[in-house]
Design a protein around this motif. Structure first.
Motif, PDB file in Angstrom:
ATOM      1  N   GLU A  14     -17.159 -21.646  -3.654  1.00  0.00           N
ATOM      2  CA  GLU A  14     -16.655 -20.482  -2.913  1.00  0.00           C
ATOM      3  C   GLU A  14     -15.891 -20.908  -1.661  1.00  0.00           C
ATOM      4  OE1 GLU A  14     -17.460 -17.405  -4.153  1.00  0.00           O
ATOM      5  OE2 GLU A  14     -18.429 -18.534  -5.781  1.00  0.00           O
ATOM      6  N   MET A  51     -23.527 -16.896   4.676  1.00  0.00           N
ATOM      7  CA  MET A  51     -22.175 -16.345   4.633  1.00  0.00           C
ATOM      8  C   MET A  51     -22.054 -15.125   5.544  1.00  0.00           C
ATOM      9  SD  MET A  51     -20.453 -18.323   3.037  1.00  0.00           S
ATOM     10  CE  MET A  51     -20.956 -19.852   2.292  1.00  0.00           C
ATOM     11  N   GLN A  76     -27.721 -18.872   0.709  1.00  0.00           N
ATOM     12  CA  GLN A  76     -26.264 -19.010   0.681  1.00  0.00           C
ATOM     13  C   GLN A  76     -25.617 -17.699   1.127  1.00  0.00           C
ATOM     14  OE1 GLN A  76     -24.461 -21.582   0.151  1.00  0.00           O
ATOM     15  NE2 GLN A  76     -25.769 -23.095  -0.845  1.00  0.00           N
ATOM     16  N   LYS A  77     -26.167 -16.585   0.610  1.00  0.00           N
ATOM     17  CA  LYS A  77     -25.613 -15.269   0.955  1.00  0.00           C
ATOM     18  C   LYS A  77     -25.783 -15.012   2.450  1.00  0.00           C
ATOM     19  CE  LYS A  77     -26.212 -12.948  -3.512  1.00  0.00           C
ATOM     20  NZ  LYS A  77     -27.403 -13.424  -4.227  1.00  0.00           N
ATOM     21  N   SER A 133     -21.569 -27.082  -7.339  1.00  0.00           N
ATOM     22  CA  SER A 133     -21.479 -25.643  -7.615  1.00  0.00           C
ATOM     23  C   SER A 133     -21.612 -24.818  -6.341  1.00  0.00           C
ATOM     24  CB  SER A 133     -22.550 -25.241  -8.617  1.00  0.00           C
ATOM     25  OG  SER A 133     -23.796 -25.646  -8.120  1.00  0.00           O
ATOM     26  N   SER A 134     -22.323 -25.359  -5.335  1.00  0.00           N
ATOM     27  CA  SER A 134     -22.580 -24.540  -4.145  1.00  0.00           C
ATOM     28  C   SER A 134     -21.357 -24.448  -3.232  1.00  0.00           C
ATOM     29  CB  SER A 134     -23.765 -25.113  -3.361  1.00  0.00           C
ATOM     30  OG  SER A 134     -23.445 -26.414  -2.925  1.00  0.00           O
ATOM     31  N   SER A 174      -8.020 -26.139  -1.563  1.00  0.00           N
ATOM     32  CA  SER A 174      -9.010 -25.109  -1.867  1.00  0.00           C
ATOM     33  C   SER A 174      -9.613 -25.429  -3.232  1.00  0.00           C
ATOM     34  CB  SER A 174      -8.352 -23.730  -1.896  1.00  0.00           C
ATOM     35  OG  SER A 174      -7.451 -23.688  -2.985  1.00  0.00           O
ATOM     36  N   THR A 220     -15.008 -21.598   6.063  1.00  0.00           N
ATOM     37  CA  THR A 220     -15.980 -22.341   5.240  1.00  0.00           C
ATOM     38  C   THR A 220     -15.300 -23.555   4.625  1.00  0.00           C
ATOM     39  OG1 THR A 220     -15.474 -20.985   3.316  1.00  0.00           O
ATOM     40  CG2 THR A 220     -17.395 -20.339   4.622  1.00  0.00           C
ATOM     41  N   GLU A 236     -13.416 -22.169   1.303  1.00  0.00           N
ATOM     42  CA  GLU A 236     -11.976 -21.977   1.456  1.00  0.00           C
ATOM     43  C   GLU A 236     -11.241 -23.309   1.408  1.00  0.00           C
ATOM     44  OE1 GLU A 236     -11.419 -19.710   5.018  1.00  0.00           O
ATOM     45  OE2 GLU A 236     -13.031 -18.349   4.475  1.00  0.00           O
TER      46      GLU A 236
END
Length: 1542
Positions: free
Chosen positions: A1505, A1485, A1481-1482, A1501-1502, A1522, A1334, A1507
């Motif tokens: 998470e 993933m 988003q979930k 904010s999105s 990161s 990601t 990498e």
């Protein structure tokens, strides 16, 4: 022979006056010379002195033109006088040949009379121009003297008992009458103008039009000769060569031709029927048209009849010339003394008409007259047609302004119907008027033609006529088929355009997904159907052309073969060629008849539609608008109402905002100033008895802010419209306070803009006040948007200009309402298309500050409940009635439940507000789109400018050669390009078959000449009428010999008919082949063009190539090309035949060719300019109609009907001026080419008569052949020029299409084959290596985030470095392979019309399960299941039947279907609400856990998470690490972005 006035016969007593002076014929003739000489002596000095002292006389401005009484009659009489003088000269010369010595007095006075008559008309014209009537006295004296001398001559003839049998007696009598009439005209001028014998001469002013220097259309004001020859057009047409004709140059229309004048005429006759006939019965439009314009049509029909009758003079003169060719040489000189009186010879008219030279001159005059009458007839019908169209447009427009709103909103009258009325029905009626004189002229022409044929050929003529009549219905059938095929072609082309538009709008997505070929095939499939229809169209067209060419051949064949076998009399050349010419005359009306009948049927339908429209419901009459009495509103038709209020209301509201009725504002007798508007017991409806609004009792306080709130569809907008009087009142009253009733500004919910500049849209007819304008623009935050426009607030917007986004449009509408200086402002949901920042700004600055400071009464409909705290008065609505009315405090105390409900709603809106603030605001996005549109437009304009600069010649001096060469060149290169697109074989076939056909046609006529001239026993053909009787006793061998020519004639005719078929088919199918290839190449070039091509080329420009230009190539070029080649070859073969018969004709041909060259050269340039003007003035007119129909409510609310009517009249007049000038230019050309044709006929006839004056017999047939061909030239010369001009305009389409064919394509091949990849990405320079699963990319607007995503797909050129995926440099891969292995979800959702399946998987490679799985991931499964058809449910154009959020989800599903190893999400969740976004988003993933997901984020904010995070600024990568590492560095750009966005 020596010349002497009275002859020099020794024995005759020519000079003796023993019997009295007046009994000497020669003396009487000499006396006749006196008036003519008197006139010449008096007028010549005046003319020369006048011209000398006033050298500017010729350039006098036209406002001094003034016609004396009896102007036209005088010109007609003078022309008749000239004609009679010509006859007199001819009679004198022919009589003189019968005398032993020359008697000059036989023709000398006539010649002087001719010169004097010509001088009189020149003299008169100059006096009239200078308005100096006293000088007319000279003419008056001349007419008296001429009348007296001719009277003496006539009296002497009567004494000698000469009568009507003698031609000279008839001519003299005619001259007496003409001189008498001219004398009467002169006396009438004295009577009216009182310039002599009266104490007070009459002072006269020129007509009003001529005092207005703007009027340039002078046809109604110039003298008769200039009217007939369009001489006044010369400066315009020749001037066009130096500089293009512009609107300024053609000026205004004369008052009598303006739309307003004609509208009044038509309206009066329409209204008159209402009064005189049954008032209940709807008036007939036909009757109104007849009453208003019947006179002009009668005049035109009269001209047409005269032209048609004169048309038959051609064949009869040919018959006479060929028949009498040799009789003239063998004059019987025995009866010289038979008719001697006064010692001179008197001949009968029959004898004169046997003289071939006289017949040649008569033929010439008849042709000139016939053509002049024909063009006059055309001009009058066209002018009447244009006047009628102007009147109808004004009538329709007035009706539109009075249409009841319910008509529009209930779908009884759609915008499309109104546009059709304006664009199609009025034109159908105009065209019908152009053609209607044919309806009654043609039958007469056909009957006359058949009678003459019967007279020439007997019974066999009836067989030929029968063939023509039998084939006429076939032509009608083909004509109707053509119309049907055209309709179906139109349907297919609309469908093709729709698909092409979709492709062009979604081109970026198609390229990213490598789907361009699939969608290209969809278009090609529709194009295939369109081409099939086009081929049918081509087939019918070629059949129509074939029949037109083949019918005369078949008729001639049938007639002459029958004649050879039935009749005992041998066919003589004079009859053969006269009947050949007659057959050519007969075919034209029959060919046209089918067209005219078709137009008549269409006209009947159009009138039916117009009547229905004019009878449709109106809003109440306007008589009480100014009255003081309160009145309830009663309008229109009742509409059956059913269904759920909410649904219907919502639908109504959207529709109804388009078209509203003018306002009704009543006064209350007892005026209370604190209430601006009050409604008592109001029940309102949209045209049904069931009310939409029930029991309305409200009051709007003066100078305060009233808000109307309620759910969607509860009747808020309807309430505003009810107050404006747009709804029908069932019961109750609306009261307006006195000072407010004419002072309302209104901003409708659906924004409505004019096709005008931004400034004009805001000021909307009010005077411009800079300070106020600036304030309004600031309150509506329009300045940043205006700064983006290329010409600031002077940029055209709307249909013809730049398309703005919804929010920008709405703010301009609100600005319009604020700018108007009115007491009351109605705003209908002005915040619906605005984001939160703008809404707040508008509320604070605009409504609370700007309007309230002015103490204006504001009524605001809104859904934004957070603004209720600012309201002075609140009206809450529910289901069409008022739920509550009062201040917020009242509601808080009396209706706690409602207040609580509002509070919860406000909280929800606040949450949305937070989300919206975090996002890149909607307005910023809109401005970005606008900036993109302009950047591309400017780049394109820049390119265009460069092209134009190259075209302009180096030297800029305005000399004729350079400007012309740029404007009038027919693009031969483009012609070659077009023909080569059609294929070499087709071109070869077309050229060879055309040449063969025309050669065979000449061969037929040559054979006919040889056949009819063959004279077995070498008997003289001096008098064929005598010979005919000799042949009745001839032997069988002679008949057999005569008939032996028949088989060859049949074979030749058969070959000609076959070749006609082949030529008509080859031209049409060449056209289809060229159209097929050009469109195919264009589509492929454009679809495979690089994406930057679409950034710099406006979409409209590309679409134009596929719509207008393709249509021209498909349907307009082939018929023009066919007509051009046919008429050119006909003219050339005719000239060839004449030159073959009489080689001396070639000498005369040189000046004629030069004249023709200049005429066509000037005409083509002027015609092109006028054509462009006509096209460019038509569009604004149509747009004005459609925008008026859309903005009816607004126009009527503002009370601007009169201003809009005025604008419509101006636009109609401008368009009519251009059209009138164009048709006058066509008449200018046709009159000139027709006169040239007449000169060709005259020279051919004279040359033939002179060259065959020997005893050789066989020439008569060839002379007939030459003359018949000369007659056809007159018909076809103007077609050569007209078609050349048309082809020039049409070839521009090929040029435009061709310019796109040179576009470079993307490199689809790549340098290596298909490999299976990808898994990981590494990008070298900027050096990023090894993307993890990601990756987040962020940066401010314009920092280059999206450009990077495009680079992965090789959509942008890589100048340095490379992108490596799975160890492979992507630049080396075939594009199809690269793009089909990656997936991307774009920021703007794109859906195509078709099914859901097509949108998810156009390649049809996936199973249904896979599609359902993708829909489930995208949270759409349940919604799609509920749709009828499931996966095959319909998606409308652009996916309009789904919300923006749903569309974005479909785009996500599309990416999941692909299951590619790399997914790029470019701000993909911008249009989705918070909750759904979190779920997504979930899901992403989990679904893409094992793949690389690159997210380009608008909300930082999105990607917290992710990498790996890449941060861009101004197109360069500034940070790469990161997320936690970057957040740890306080000064990193990433942490700054996170802080500002939180």
């Amino acid at each position: 022979m020596a010349l002497s006035f009275c002859g020099n016969n020794k024995c005759s007593n020519a000079y003796s006056v023993e019997n009295g002076v007046l009994n000497n014929g020669c003396f009487v003739d000499a006396l006749n010379l006196v008036p003519h000489v008197f006139l010449l002596f008096i007028t010549f000095p005046i003319l020369f002195i006048g011209w000398g002292s006033q050298s500017s006389k010729v350039q006098i401005h036209h406002n001094t033109w003034l016609h004396f009484p009896g102007h036209n009659l005088r010109w007609i009489l003078t022309f008749t006088l000239l004609f009679v003088h010509v006859c007199e000269i001819a009679e004198g010369i022919v009589s003189n040949t019968r005398m032993e010595s020359n008697h000059l007095h036989l023709f000398m006075p006539a010649l002087m009379g001719f010169i004097a008559a010509t001088t009189s008309v020149v003299y008169y014209h100059n006096i009239e121009t200078a308005n100096f009537p006293k000088l007319l006295l000279a003419l008056f004296i001349y007419w008296i003297l001429a009348f007296i001398t001719k009277m003496i001559k006539l009296w002497k003839f009567a004494e000698e008992s000469l009568g009507v049998k003698e031609l000279r007696f008839c001519i003299t009598a005619l001259l007496v009458v003409l001189y008498g009439l001219l004398m009467a005209v002169e006396i009438n001028v004295i009577r009216v103008r009182k310039y002599v014998f009266f104490a007070n001469p009459q002072r006269v002013k020129p007509p009003e039009d001529l005092q207005d220097l703007g009027v340039r259309f002078l046809q109604p004001f110039v003298n008769l000769l200039s009217k007939a020859t369009y001489w006044w057009m010369n400066p315009l047409i020749i001037g066009a060569h130096k500089r293009p004709i512009e609107l300024k140059k053609i000026g205004k229309l004369p008052i009598a031709m303006r739309a307003l004048t004609n509208y009044m005429r038509l309206k009066d006759s329409y209204e008159e029927q209402r009064k005189t006939e049954d008032p209940e019965k709807s008036p007939s439009i036909w009757k109104s048209m007849y009453r208003a314009f019947g006179g002009s049509i009668l005049l035109s029909s009269t001209f047409r009849y005269m032209a048609d009758l004169l048309g038959f003079a051609g064949p009869l003169c040919i018959s006479g010339i060929v028949g009498n060719l040799h009789s003239s040489t063998e004059i019987d000189r025995t009866n010289k003394t038979a008719n001697m009186t006064f010692g001179v010879f008197f001949m009968s008219s029959n004898e004169l008409l046997k003289n071939t030279s006289v017949l040649a001159v008569l033929l010439f005059l008849a042709l000139v007259l016939q053509r002049t009458f024909l063009q006059a007839s055309y001009y009058v019908t066209i002018e009447t047609g244009i006047n009628l169209r102007g009147a109808l447009l004004a009538m329709i427009y007035n009706k539109i302004l009075r249409l009841s709103t319910s008509n529009m909103s209930m779908g009884e009258m759609t915008l499309g119907q109104i546009n059709n009325l304006v664009a199609i029905e009025t034109n159908q009626l105009m065209w019908f008027l152009f053609l209607c004189p044919n309806l009654w002229a043609m039958p007469v022409q056909i009957i006359m033609g058949v009678i003459l044929l019967y007279y020439l050929l007997g019974n066999s003529a009836l067989i030929g006529a029968g063939v023509i009549l039998l084939l006429a219905p076939v032509q009608y059938l083909i004509a109707t088929k053509l119309a049907d095929t055209q309709k179906s072609t139109l349907d297919y082309s609309t469908d093709r355009l729709k698909k092409t538009t979709e492709i062009l709008k979604g081109i970026k997505l198609l390229k990213l997904y490598a789907w361009e070929n699939i969608f290209c095939d969809r278009v090609e499939e529709t194009r295939g159907k369109e081409l099939t229809s086009l081929k049918t169209f081509a087939l019918y067209t070629s059949m129509s052309i074939f029949l037109n060419a083949a019918i005369p051949i078949a008729a001639v064949l049938a007639t002459f073969v029958t004649h050879a076998y039935i009749e005992e009399v041998r066919l003589s050349p004079d009859k053969a060629f006269a009947s050949l010419a007659l057959f050519h005359i007969l075919v034209t009306p029959l060919f046209l008849l089918s067209t005219v009948v078709r137009f008549a049927v269409k006209a009947l339908v159009s009138v039916q539609k117009l009547s229905e429209f004019l009878q449709s419901d109106e809003i109440g009459d306007d008589s009480w608008r100014n009255g003081e009495m309160p009145m309830c509103l009663e309008v229109g038709k009742k509409y059956k109402y059913h269904g759920d209020t909410k649904v219907i209301n919502r639908k109504d509201r959207y529709r109804m905002d388009n078209y509203e009725q003018p306002m009704r504002r009543q006064l209350r007798p007892t005026e209370t100033e604190d209430v601006a508007v009050e409604v008592n017991d109001g029940f309102f409806t949209w045209g049904s008895n069931l009310s939409t609004l029930t029991d309305i009792n409200i009051r709007i306080p003066t100078g305060q802010l009233t808000m109307i709130v309620g759910q969607v569809g509860c009747g808020k907008s309807s309430l505003l419209l009810a107050m404006l009087g747009e709804m029908q009142t069932i019961s109750g009253k609306v009261y307006w306070s006195n000072k407010n009733r004419y002072s309302v500004a209104y901003a409708a919910q659906k924004s409505w803009l004019l096709n005008a500049t931004v400034e004009e849209n805001i000021t909307f007819g009010s005077p411009f006040n800079k300070q106020r304008y600036k304030a309004v623009i600031d309150t509506c935050s329009l300045q940043p948007d205006i700064d983006l426009l290329p010409f600031g607030d002077q940029t055209e917007i709307g249909e013809r200009g730049i398309n703005l986004s919804g929010g920008q449009r709405q703010r301009i509408c609100v600005a319009r309402a604020l700018y108007q200086n009115t007491n009351i402002v109605f705003l209908d949901d002005p915040f619906s298309a605005l984001d939160i920042h703008l809404s707040d700004h508008l509320m604070q600055e605009g409504i609370l500050k700007f309007l309230q400071d002015d103490k204006r009464t504001v009524v605001l409909v809104t859904h934004k409940l957070q603004y209720l705290i600012h309201a002075d008065w609140i009206i809450a609505m529910k289901d069409g009635s008022v739920l509550r009315e009062g201040t917020l405090k009242d509601i808080q105390t009396h209706d706690v439940e409602l207040y609580e409900h509002w509070k919860t709603l406000m909280n929800r809106q606040d949450q949305e507000l937070e989300k919206e603030t975090e996002m890149e605001s909607q307005t910023t996005l809109e401005r970005k789109t606008l900036r993109r549109a302009f950047y591309s437009r400017e780049a394109k304009n820049h390119i265009d400018d460069e092209d134009e600069e190259e075209e302009v010649e180096e030297d800029d001096d305005d000399n004729m050669s350079t400007t012309t060469s740029r404007r009038s060149k027919i693009q031969w290169k483009m012609c070659c390009r077009y023909l080569s697109s059609g294929g070499f074989l087709m071109v070869f076939l077309m050229v060879s078959s055309k040449l063969a056909k025309h050669s065979v046609m000449v061969a037929i006529d040559y054979w006919l000449a040889a056949w009819t001239s063959s004279n077995p026993h070498n008997q003289s053909l001096a008098d064929p009428f005598l010979n005919a009787t000799n042949y009745t006793q001839n032997d069988d061998t002679q008949i057999a010999q005569h008939r032996s020519c028949v088989p060859v004639f049949i074979i030749l005719c058969g070959a000609a008919i076959a070749l006609c078929l082949i030529t008509s088919l080859t031209v049409e199918f060449l056209g289809v082949a060229a159209a097929t290839n050009l469109h195919h190449n264009l589509l492929n070039k454009i679809i495979h063009a690089p994406i930057r091509f679409f950034d710099v080329t406006p979409l409209g420009q590309i679409l134009n190539r596929f719509s207008a230009d393709t249509n021209i190539i498909d349907q307009h070029i082939p018929p023009t090309l066919e007509s051009l080649t046919r008429s050119t070859l006909l003219c050339l073969s005719a000239i060839g035949v004449i030159a073959f018969v009489t080689p001396t004709f070639l000498i005369a041909l040189v000046p004629l060719a030069v004249a023709f060259y200049f005429i066509q050269k000037y005409f083509r340039v002027a015609s092109k300019d006028l054509q462009d003007l006509d096209d460019s003035t038509q569009l604004p007119l149509l747009c004005h109609f459609s925008e008026t129909a859309e903005g009816l409510t607004t126009i009527r609310a503002f009370r601007h009907e009169a201003r809009f009517k005025q604008r419509m009249l101006e636009l109609t007049d401008t368009n009519n001026t251009a059209y009138l000038f164009l048709s006058a230019a066509n008449r200018w050309l046709e009159v000139r080419t027709d006169y040239l044709g007449a000169v060709i006929v005259l020279t051919a006839a004279v040359a033939a008569i002179w060259s065959t004056s020997g005893p050789d017999v066989d020439q008569s047939g060839l002379v007939g052949l030459g003359l018949t061909y000369a007659l056809t030239v007159t018909n076809y010369l103007n077609w050569v020029v007209r078609n050349l001009a048309d082809l020039e305009v049409q070839m521009a389409a090929v040029k435009k299409v061709n310019s796109f064919l040179s576009t470079e394509s993307e490199n689809y091949e790549g340098s290596m084959g298909n490999k299976s990849f990808p898994d990981t990405i590494s990008i070298i320079k900027p050096h990023i290596s090894g993307f993890q699963s990601t990756v987040g990319i962020c940066g401010r607007t314009g920092s280059g985030k999206s450009s990077l995503s495009l680079a992965f797909f090789n959509m942008v050129d890589v100048f340095e470095g490379k992108i490596v995926i799975d160890g492979i440099d992507i630049c080396k891969l075939p594009l199809q392979t690269l793009r089909s292995r990656l997936s991307i979800i774009l920021q703007d959702p794109v859906l195509f019309s078709g099914s859901i399946r097509l949108n998810l998987d156009p390649e049809r490679t996936c199973t249904d399960d896979r599609l359902w799985e993708a829909l489930e991931i995208a949270q759409l499964k349940n919604m799609v299941k509920a749709l009828p058809g499931g996966l095959d449910a319909v998606v409308t154009e652009g996916g309009e039947n789904f919300s923006v959020g749903q569309r974005q989800l479909f785009c996500l599903a599309r990416a999941f279907v692909r299951k590619s190893s790399i997914l790029i999400m470019d701000e993909a969740t911008a249009s989705i609400d918070m909750a759904t976004e979190n779920i997504l988003q979930k899901v992403v993933m989990t679904a893409f856990a094992d793949r690389t997901v690159v997210t380009i984020a608008h909300l930082v904010s999105s990607i917290l998470e992710a990498e790996q995070v890449l941060v861009f600024s101004s197109g360069t990568l500034v940070e790469c690490d990161s997320a936690p590492n970057l957040l740890a560095q306080e000064n990193s750009l990433f942490s700054i972005l996170v802080r500002t966005h939180k």
